[in-house]
Design a protein around this motif. Sequence first.
Motif, PDB file in Angstrom:
ATOM      1  N   LEU A   1      -7.194  -8.240   2.331  1.00  0.00           N
ATOM      2  CA  LEU A   1      -7.510  -6.816   2.497  1.00  0.00           C
ATOM      3  C   LEU A   1      -6.289  -6.016   2.929  1.00  0.00           C
ATOM      4  O   LEU A   1      -6.105  -4.873   2.514  1.00  0.00           O
ATOM      5  N   GLU A   2      -5.465  -6.615   3.784  1.00  0.00           N
ATOM      6  CA  GLU A   2      -4.236  -5.938   4.197  1.00  0.00           C
ATOM      7  C   GLU A   2      -3.336  -5.690   2.975  1.00  0.00           C
ATOM      8  O   GLU A   2      -2.766  -4.606   2.799  1.00  0.00           O
ATOM      9  N   GLY A   3      -3.194  -6.693   2.126  1.00  0.00           N
ATOM     10  CA  GLY A   3      -2.380  -6.533   0.930  1.00  0.00           C
ATOM     11  C   GLY A   3      -2.983  -5.536  -0.042  1.00  0.00           C
ATOM     12  O   GLY A   3      -2.266  -4.713  -0.644  1.00  0.00           O
ATOM     13  N   LEU A   4      -4.292  -5.594  -0.215  1.00  0.00           N
ATOM     14  CA  LEU A   4      -4.974  -4.635  -1.072  1.00  0.00           C
ATOM     15  C   LEU A   4      -4.725  -3.207  -0.592  1.00  0.00           C
ATOM     16  O   LEU A   4      -4.456  -2.309  -1.399  1.00  0.00           O
ATOM     17  N   SER A   5      -4.805  -3.002   0.712  1.00  0.00           N
ATOM     18  CA  SER A   5      -4.632  -1.657   1.265  1.00  0.00           C
ATOM     19  C   SER A   5      -3.243  -1.106   0.984  1.00  0.00           C
ATOM     20  O   SER A   5      -3.089   0.073   0.650  1.00  0.00           O
ATOM     21  N   LYS A   6      -2.236  -1.937   1.128  1.00  0.00           N
ATOM     22  CA  LYS A   6      -0.871  -1.483   0.853  1.00  0.00           C
ATOM     23  C   LYS A   6      -0.717  -1.095  -0.612  1.00  0.00           C
ATOM     24  O   LYS A   6      -0.121  -0.060  -0.945  1.00  0.00           O
ATOM     25  N   ALA A   7      -1.213  -1.941  -1.510  1.00  0.00           N
ATOM     26  CA  ALA A   7      -1.104  -1.642  -2.933  1.00  0.00           C
ATOM     27  C   ALA A   7      -1.891  -0.384  -3.300  1.00  0.00           C
ATOM     28  O   ALA A   7      -1.415   0.461  -4.070  1.00  0.00           O
ATOM     29  N   MET A   8      -3.089  -0.249  -2.762  1.00  0.00           N
ATOM     30  CA  MET A   8      -3.879   0.960  -2.996  1.00  0.00           C
ATOM     31  C   MET A   8      -3.168   2.198  -2.466  1.00  0.00           C
ATOM     32  O   MET A   8      -3.184   3.257  -3.104  1.00  0.00           O
ATOM     33  N   ALA A   9      -2.562   2.075  -1.277  1.00  0.00           N
ATOM     34  CA  ALA A   9      -1.874   3.215  -0.682  1.00  0.00           C
ATOM     35  C   ALA A   9      -0.772   3.731  -1.590  1.00  0.00           C
ATOM     36  O   ALA A   9      -0.617   4.951  -1.786  1.00  0.00           O
ATOM     37  N   VAL A  10       0.002   2.820  -2.164  1.00  0.00           N
ATOM     38  CA  VAL A  10       1.087   3.218  -3.060  1.00  0.00           C
ATOM     39  C   VAL A  10       0.535   3.862  -4.333  1.00  0.00           C
ATOM     40  O   VAL A  10       1.002   4.909  -4.782  1.00  0.00           O
ATOM     41  N   GLU A  11      -0.486   3.250  -4.900  1.00  0.00           N
ATOM     42  CA  GLU A  11      -1.009   3.735  -6.172  1.00  0.00           C
ATOM     43  C   GLU A  11      -1.756   5.060  -6.037  1.00  0.00           C
ATOM     44  O   GLU A  11      -1.695   5.911  -6.933  1.00  0.00           O
ATOM     45  N   LEU A  12      -2.475   5.245  -4.926  1.00  0.00           N
ATOM     46  CA  LEU A  12      -3.301   6.439  -4.765  1.00  0.00           C
ATOM     47  C   LEU A  12      -2.581   7.587  -4.075  1.00  0.00           C
ATOM     48  O   LEU A  12      -3.104   8.706  -4.026  1.00  0.00           O
ATOM     49  N   ALA A  13      -1.387   7.339  -3.539  1.00  0.00           N
ATOM     50  CA  ALA A  13      -0.654   8.397  -2.838  1.00  0.00           C
ATOM     51  C   ALA A  13      -0.416   9.643  -3.696  1.00  0.00           C
ATOM     52  O   ALA A  13      -0.580  10.774  -3.207  1.00  0.00           O
ATOM     53  N   PRO A  14      -0.031   9.519  -4.968  1.00  0.00           N
ATOM     54  CA  PRO A  14       0.174  10.730  -5.767  1.00  0.00           C
ATOM     55  C   PRO A  14      -1.083  11.600  -5.898  1.00  0.00           C
ATOM     56  O   PRO A  14      -0.978  12.807  -6.123  1.00  0.00           O
ATOM     57  N   ALA A  15      -2.263  10.982  -5.766  1.00  0.00           N
ATOM     58  CA  ALA A  15      -3.515  11.734  -5.829  1.00  0.00           C
ATOM     59  C   ALA A  15      -3.909  12.308  -4.474  1.00  0.00           C
ATOM     60  O   ALA A  15      -4.952  12.955  -4.353  1.00  0.00           O
ATOM     61  N   GLY A  16      -3.087  12.043  -3.436  1.00  0.00           N
ATOM     62  CA  GLY A  16      -3.382  12.568  -2.106  1.00  0.00           C
ATOM     63  C   GLY A  16      -4.447  11.802  -1.368  1.00  0.00           C
ATOM     64  O   GLY A  16      -5.061  12.329  -0.430  1.00  0.00           O
ATOM     65  N   ILE A  17      -4.682  10.557  -1.756  1.00  0.00           N
ATOM     66  CA  ILE A  17      -5.674   9.709  -1.089  1.00  0.00           C
ATOM     67  C   ILE A  17      -4.937   8.692  -0.224  1.00  0.00           C
ATOM     68  O   ILE A  17      -4.089   7.948  -0.716  1.00  0.00           O
ATOM     69  N   ARG A  18      -5.256   8.664   1.056  1.00  0.00           N
ATOM     70  CA  ARG A  18      -4.609   7.751   1.991  1.00  0.00           C
ATOM     71  C   ARG A  18      -5.449   6.485   2.162  1.00  0.00           C
ATOM     72  O   ARG A  18      -6.676   6.545   2.153  1.00  0.00           O
ATOM     73  N   VAL A  19      -4.768   5.349   2.348  1.00  0.00           N
ATOM     74  CA  VAL A  19      -5.446   4.061   2.524  1.00  0.00           C
ATOM     75  C   VAL A  19      -4.798   3.331   3.693  1.00  0.00           C
ATOM     76  O   VAL A  19      -3.588   3.081   3.683  1.00  0.00           O
ATOM     77  N   ASN A  20      -5.585   3.004   4.695  1.00  0.00           N
ATOM     78  CA  ASN A  20      -5.083   2.317   5.884  1.00  0.00           C
ATOM     79  C   ASN A  20      -6.066   1.244   6.336  1.00  0.00           C
ATOM     80  O   ASN A  20      -7.203   1.188   5.869  1.00  0.00           O
ATOM     81  N   CYS A  21      -5.594   0.411   7.260  1.00  0.00           N
ATOM     82  CA  CYS A  21      -6.440  -0.621   7.878  1.00  0.00           C
ATOM     83  C   CYS A  21      -6.551  -0.378   9.378  1.00  0.00           C
ATOM     84  O   CYS A  21      -5.622   0.130  10.003  1.00  0.00           O
ATOM     85  N   VAL A  22      -7.668  -0.762   9.935  1.00  0.00           N
ATOM     86  CA  VAL A  22      -7.828  -0.892  11.379  1.00  0.00           C
ATOM     87  C   VAL A  22      -8.065  -2.369  11.644  1.00  0.00           C
ATOM     88  O   VAL A  22      -8.970  -2.977  11.066  1.00  0.00           O
ATOM     89  N   ALA A  23      -7.223  -2.954  12.496  1.00  0.00           N
ATOM     90  CA  ALA A  23      -7.205  -4.406  12.695  1.00  0.00           C
ATOM     91  C   ALA A  23      -7.457  -4.740  14.163  1.00  0.00           C
ATOM     92  O   ALA A  23      -6.517  -4.905  14.939  1.00  0.00           O
ATOM     93  N   PRO A  24      -8.712  -4.869  14.555  1.00  0.00           N
ATOM     94  CA  PRO A  24      -9.006  -5.142  15.971  1.00  0.00           C
ATOM     95  C   PRO A  24      -8.930  -6.617  16.334  1.00  0.00           C
ATOM     96  O   PRO A  24      -9.024  -7.499  15.482  1.00  0.00           O
ATOM     97  N   THR A  25      -8.755  -6.841  17.622  1.00  0.00           N
ATOM     98  CA  THR A  25      -8.963  -8.170  18.186  1.00  0.00           C
ATOM     99  C   THR A  25     -10.468  -8.396  18.318  1.00  0.00           C
ATOM    100  O   THR A  25     -11.286  -7.625  17.795  1.00  0.00           O
TER     101      THR A  25
END
Length: 241
Positions: free
Chosen positions: A153-177
């Motif tokens: 999921l962490e890797g997916l989020s990074k790839a999505m963030a790069v691909e969707l950035a031109p459309a103005g869509i942000r993608v991040n993770c929240v990673a709790p203990t």
Amino acid sequence: MTGVLEGKRALVTGASKGLGRAIARALAAEGAHISGVARPSPELDSLAGELGPDFEPWPHDVTGEAVLAAIDAAPPFDILVNNAGTNRPQPFAEVEDEALDLMLGLNVRAPFRIARAVARRMERGAAIIHMTSQMGHVGSPNRTVYCMTKHALEGLSKAMAVELAPAGIRVNCVAPTFVKTPLTETMFADPAFAAFVERMIPMRELATAEQVAAAVVWLASPAAGMITGHSLLIDGGWTAQ
């Protein structure tokens, strides 16, 4: 923050209990309208009663087709929180195929398909947040499959963030203990496991569901408007060691 998500539409998976329930409450408190996905349960019904018109229960299995049809039929969402997930701790050599398939399906395949369906109709300024884990950054005994799915999921989020950035869509993770939730309470009944977790967290305390929900709200808000491809760790220092 007060009303920073006023008028926004949010989809939260795994919304009926634990972190998902806290996240739905926190988003609603900031003015968002929530569609909460979870399998039919008294907990989902009670959350609908608690949040009233700010909450629409979607009694679907996130791994199925009905939730995708509901996404396609609904107005576009401004926020997606992919929170549903599970764990079956087992030693690596003893992992059963059933547990492997369950976790891959629920922790990776389902959030991918839901994010794909939601993102297709999102507009500029929208935010996608995947709930991962500190285990998406490190390894841990008896958690090979869980770690694998959260790293995915962490890797997916990074790839999505790069691909969707031109459309103005942000993608991040929240990673709790670890957080005391219905998913983890049986784990903490084991004194050895509870002692292990305490040793690993320098702050010597668990995260709360409300702390995790606050991070989700912030990442979904305009205050985080230039943050994408990031993983916000809420781990009391576990991964700093």
